[in-house]
Design a protein around this motif. Structure first.
Motif, PDB file in Angstrom:
ATOM      1  N   HIS A 205     -29.844 -31.259  23.419  1.00 16.00           N
ATOM      2  CA  HIS A 205     -31.160 -30.694  22.629  1.00 16.00           C
ATOM      3  C   HIS A 205     -32.028 -29.911  23.282  1.00 16.00           C
ATOM      4  O   HIS A 205     -31.840 -29.864  24.641  1.00 16.00           O
ATOM      5  CB  HIS A 205     -31.751 -32.211  22.517  1.00 16.00           C
ATOM      6  CG  HIS A 205     -30.963 -33.135  21.660  1.00 16.00           C
ATOM      7  ND1 HIS A 205     -31.119 -33.365  20.303  1.00 16.00           N
ATOM      8  CD2 HIS A 205     -30.267 -33.959  21.945  1.00 16.00           C
ATOM      9  CE1 HIS A 205     -30.421 -34.410  19.901  1.00 16.00           C
ATOM     10  NE2 HIS A 205     -29.669 -34.733  20.900  1.00 16.00           N
ATOM     11  N   TRP A 206     -32.684 -29.101  22.471  1.00 14.88           N
ATOM     12  CA  TRP A 206     -33.696 -28.096  23.060  1.00 14.88           C
ATOM     13  C   TRP A 206     -34.810 -27.997  22.460  1.00 14.88           C
ATOM     14  O   TRP A 206     -35.155 -28.535  21.409  1.00 14.88           O
ATOM     15  CB  TRP A 206     -32.880 -26.706  22.497  1.00 14.88           C
ATOM     16  CG  TRP A 206     -31.694 -26.392  22.953  1.00 14.88           C
ATOM     17  CD1 TRP A 206     -31.508 -25.416  24.048  1.00 14.88           C
ATOM     18  CD2 TRP A 206     -30.455 -26.611  22.454  1.00 14.88           C
ATOM     19  NE1 TRP A 206     -29.969 -25.279  24.017  1.00 14.88           N
ATOM     20  CE2 TRP A 206     -29.180 -26.123  23.204  1.00 14.88           C
ATOM     21  CE3 TRP A 206     -29.729 -27.606  21.520  1.00 14.88           C
ATOM     22  CZ2 TRP A 206     -27.891 -26.444  23.132  1.00 14.88           C
ATOM     23  CZ3 TRP A 206     -28.489 -27.880  21.175  1.00 14.88           C
ATOM     24  CH2 TRP A 206     -27.478 -27.300  21.968  1.00 14.88           C
ATOM     25  N   PHE A 207     -35.760 -28.228  23.427  1.00 13.41           N
ATOM     26  CA  PHE A 207     -37.204 -27.880  23.132  1.00 13.41           C
ATOM     27  C   PHE A 207     -37.867 -26.799  23.732  1.00 13.41           C
ATOM     28  O   PHE A 207     -37.629 -26.284  24.757  1.00 13.41           O
ATOM     29  CB  PHE A 207     -37.620 -29.284  23.972  1.00 13.41           C
ATOM     30  CG  PHE A 207     -37.217 -30.615  23.488  1.00 13.41           C
ATOM     31  CD1 PHE A 207     -37.600 -31.506  22.663  1.00 13.41           C
ATOM     32  CD2 PHE A 207     -35.931 -31.121  24.394  1.00 13.41           C
ATOM     33  CE1 PHE A 207     -37.008 -32.635  22.321  1.00 13.41           C
ATOM     34  CE2 PHE A 207     -35.328 -32.401  23.990  1.00 13.41           C
ATOM     35  CZ  PHE A 207     -35.956 -33.030  22.852  1.00 13.41           C
ATOM     36  N   VAL A 208     -38.938 -26.385  23.056  1.00 12.54           N
ATOM     37  CA  VAL A 208     -39.910 -25.522  23.825  1.00 12.54           C
ATOM     38  C   VAL A 208     -40.864 -26.093  24.393  1.00 12.54           C
ATOM     39  O   VAL A 208     -41.763 -26.932  23.724  1.00 12.54           O
ATOM     40  CB  VAL A 208     -40.440 -24.606  22.612  1.00 12.54           C
ATOM     41  CG1 VAL A 208     -41.469 -23.291  23.049  1.00 12.54           C
ATOM     42  CG2 VAL A 208     -39.188 -23.843  21.917  1.00 12.54           C
TER      43      VAL A 208
ATOM     44  N   ASP B 144     -30.468 -27.619  16.269  1.00 13.14           N
ATOM     45  CA  ASP B 144     -29.253 -27.740  17.185  1.00 13.14           C
ATOM     46  C   ASP B 144     -28.788 -26.442  17.385  1.00 13.14           C
ATOM     47  O   ASP B 144     -27.535 -25.849  16.550  1.00 13.14           O
ATOM     48  CB  ASP B 144     -28.097 -28.675  16.600  1.00 13.14           C
ATOM     49  CG  ASP B 144     -28.672 -30.111  16.421  1.00 13.14           C
ATOM     50  OD1 ASP B 144     -29.493 -30.290  17.479  1.00 13.14           O
ATOM     51  OD2 ASP B 144     -28.229 -30.903  15.623  1.00 13.14           O
ATOM     52  N   ILE B 145     -29.330 -25.664  18.413  1.00 10.35           N
ATOM     53  CA  ILE B 145     -28.869 -24.065  18.173  1.00 10.35           C
ATOM     54  C   ILE B 145     -27.646 -23.900  18.866  1.00 10.35           C
ATOM     55  O   ILE B 145     -27.142 -22.813  18.995  1.00 10.35           O
ATOM     56  CB  ILE B 145     -30.198 -23.427  18.972  1.00 10.35           C
ATOM     57  CG1 ILE B 145     -30.149 -23.790  20.411  1.00 10.35           C
ATOM     58  CG2 ILE B 145     -31.268 -23.645  17.939  1.00 10.35           C
ATOM     59  CD1 ILE B 145     -31.347 -23.082  20.817  1.00 10.35           C
ATOM     60  N   GLY B 146     -27.126 -25.126  19.630  1.00  9.68           N
ATOM     61  CA  GLY B 146     -25.853 -24.604  20.377  1.00  9.68           C
ATOM     62  C   GLY B 146     -24.687 -25.597  20.036  1.00  9.68           C
ATOM     63  O   GLY B 146     -24.922 -26.331  18.895  1.00  9.68           O
ATOM     64  N   SER B 147     -23.230 -25.342  20.346  1.00  8.34           N
ATOM     65  CA  SER B 147     -22.395 -26.198  19.652  1.00  8.34           C
ATOM     66  C   SER B 147     -22.401 -27.592  20.475  1.00  8.34           C
ATOM     67  O   SER B 147     -21.434 -28.422  19.751  1.00  8.34           O
ATOM     68  CB  SER B 147     -21.150 -25.420  20.186  1.00  8.34           C
ATOM     69  OG  SER B 147     -20.906 -25.229  21.634  1.00  8.34           O
ATOM     70  N   ARG B 148     -22.839 -27.977  21.571  1.00  7.71           N
ATOM     71  CA  ARG B 148     -22.669 -29.118  22.060  1.00  7.71           C
ATOM     72  C   ARG B 148     -23.557 -30.504  21.299  1.00  7.71           C
ATOM     73  O   ARG B 148     -24.732 -30.003  21.111  1.00  7.71           O
ATOM     74  CB  ARG B 148     -23.091 -29.089  23.743  1.00  7.71           C
ATOM     75  CG  ARG B 148     -22.776 -30.371  24.715  1.00  7.71           C
ATOM     76  CD  ARG B 148     -23.040 -30.226  26.112  1.00  7.71           C
ATOM     77  NE  ARG B 148     -22.550 -29.083  26.648  1.00  7.71           N
ATOM     78  CZ  ARG B 148     -21.352 -28.925  26.910  1.00  7.71           C
ATOM     79  NH1 ARG B 148     -20.313 -29.974  26.899  1.00  7.71           N
ATOM     80  NH2 ARG B 148     -20.931 -27.779  27.651  1.00  7.71           N
TER      81      ARG B 148
END
Length: 443
Positions: free
Chosen positions: A159-162, A151-155
């Motif tokens: 969700h983030w994926f490569v 969870d690289i952000g505050s929201r």
């Protein structure tokens, strides 16, 4: 240290444990032999809680100098591991050395039931998002999933994926977030085309591009609509990562807990002017940014600041700093005036090494950046104007601190040719968003 007074009806105490740092806990890569794979008879290994039957290179795993992100990306891409993952990235080196400076970790323990419930909710949310991502990729063979990031952000629900873009043979960053119930947009193919046409008109050297957008139904919950965006992959992180010297791929709650020393004055000047140029361009396009400018939404690419997060205004998302900004006694007679206040917060954070938690800096805050009198002068210009008037972006650009900065990216001959003409549907979309923001601020 005395215990705080507890109320009569509350029997829960906060216990602080002092634990010696385990050398094994420093490495995110955990490979443990377990039972054999029933299908292949090969040994099974556990990597970050995931099961893999492919045996890693033991000589690399034994090394403690492994960049966690580089290792996982090389491993799950099913390609030959590149040699450079054996070395820590610059941010990992700083973070590893910084953490090793203390012998103990101090951890506040919560009741077992609450902790287990929270972890289970987080696990289900991540699994739900990953299922939605796989469901999207099943119908979009252009991209292949490489990694589900922290969870690289505050929201909390983002969700983030490569992913790997097969058409150009390179990595991309894919974000996935549930649709905001308050969003005025209809999730249709026409809306998708309008948004993509709008982003084409916003190409600029200091604005981070959005390559693709799609609306996806949840794999297990068809009532939930997810919004996916595809952006260029950047391993340098954000301006906030630069300020706090943190690893961009670490969890957001772990990266920014300690105050930093701030940035050098020349870097503050250059990055600040680049951000102002991007804001000036958005103002000319009449794009409502709506409090979404903060240091986490400024990507650093080859040392250049590029604003991101433009989609938040269109999709009805607000940033966590909006309540702070809107609680101030500012005369916001223009939609770009909010961007000026947000820019003041970003400028202060670059100089002081920590965020402002109030609408405007106090005398104590200004003393923390007294070694940069030019920045203090800009702070006074933004926050201490007579009658609460907020200066325009053009006025900030013409100040002594910013006006003589060389913008070599603006001299490139290619980017003006790439600008597309705004379509009627894109103009109508912006008008709708501006009207919505005006009605919300008026109420």
């Amino acid at each position: 240290m005395p215990w705080p007074n507890s109320s009569r009806n509350n029997n829960t105490r906060t216990i602080v444990s002092v634990l010696p740092r385990s050398p094994r806990s420093e490495n995110c890569v955990d490979i443990m032999p377990s039972s054999s794979d029933a299908g292949s008879g090969r040994p099974v290994h556990r990597v970050n809680g995931r099961i893999a039957s492919r045996k890693p290179d033991r000589s690399v795993v034994r090394s403690r100098n492994v960049c966690p992100f580089r290792f996982r990306l090389a491993w799950w891409s099913r390609a030959e591991p590149p040699k450079h993952f054996e070395e820590l990235c610059d941010n990992c080196k700083f973070d590893r050395g910084h953490k090793n400076g203390s012998r103990y970790q101090y951890t506040a323990l919560e009741p077992d039931s609450m902790g287990q419930e929270r972890m289970e909710l987080e696990r289900k949310a991540r699994q739900h998002a990953q299922n939605a991502c796989k469901h999207y990729l099943r119908f979009c063979p252009r991209y292949a999933l490489l990694q589900h990031l922290n969870d690289i952000g505050s929201r909390v629900d983002k969700h983030w994926f490569v992913v790997r873009d097969g058409s150009v043979k390179t990595e991309r960053l894919l974000t996935l977030v549930p649709k905001n119930p308050k969003s005025i947009l209809e999730c249709t193919s026409d809306t998708r085309r309008t948004i993509l046409d709008l982003f084409l008109t916003l190409q600029h050297p200091y604005i981070y591009p959005i390559l693709d957008v799609e609306f996806v139904e949840g794999a297990s919950d068809p009532e939930t609509t997810f919004i996916t965006l595809v952006l260029p992959f950047n391993s340098k992180g954000s301006l906030k990562d630069l300020i706090y010297k943190s690893c961009w791929h670490d969890d957001w709650s772990d990266k920014y807990g300690q105050r930093s020393e701030g940035l050098p004055l020349s870097q503050i000047q250059r990055l600040g002017r680049q951000i102002l140029e991007a804001l000036l361009f958005l103002k000319e396009r009449k794009f409502p940014h709506d409090c979404n400018l903060h240091s986490g939404n400024v990507i650093l690419q080859n040392g250049v600041a590029r604003i991101t997060g433009l989609e938040n205004s269109l999709l009805g998302f607000t940033s966590r700093i909006q309540p702070i900004i809107m609680s101030g006694n500012f005369i916001l007679d223009d939609f770009s005036a909010v961007d000026v206040i947000c820019f003041g917060h970003v400028l202060f954070e670059m100089a002081a090494g920590y965020e402002l938690l109030t609408p405007e800096p106090s005398e104590i805050n200004l003393r923390d950046i007294a070694h940069y009198p030019q920045v203090v002068e800009i702070m006074d210009h933004v926050f201490k104007n007579p009658m609460g008037q907020v200066p325009t972006i053009e006025q900030l650009v013409m100040t002594e601190f910013f006006r003589n900065i060389d913008l070599r990216e603006m001299r490139a001959t290619s980017w003006p040719l790439l600008q597309a003409k705004m379509t009627a549907s894109s103009s109508q979309l912006l008008e709708t968003v501006r009207n919505r923001n005006s009605s919300m601020s008026g109420s």
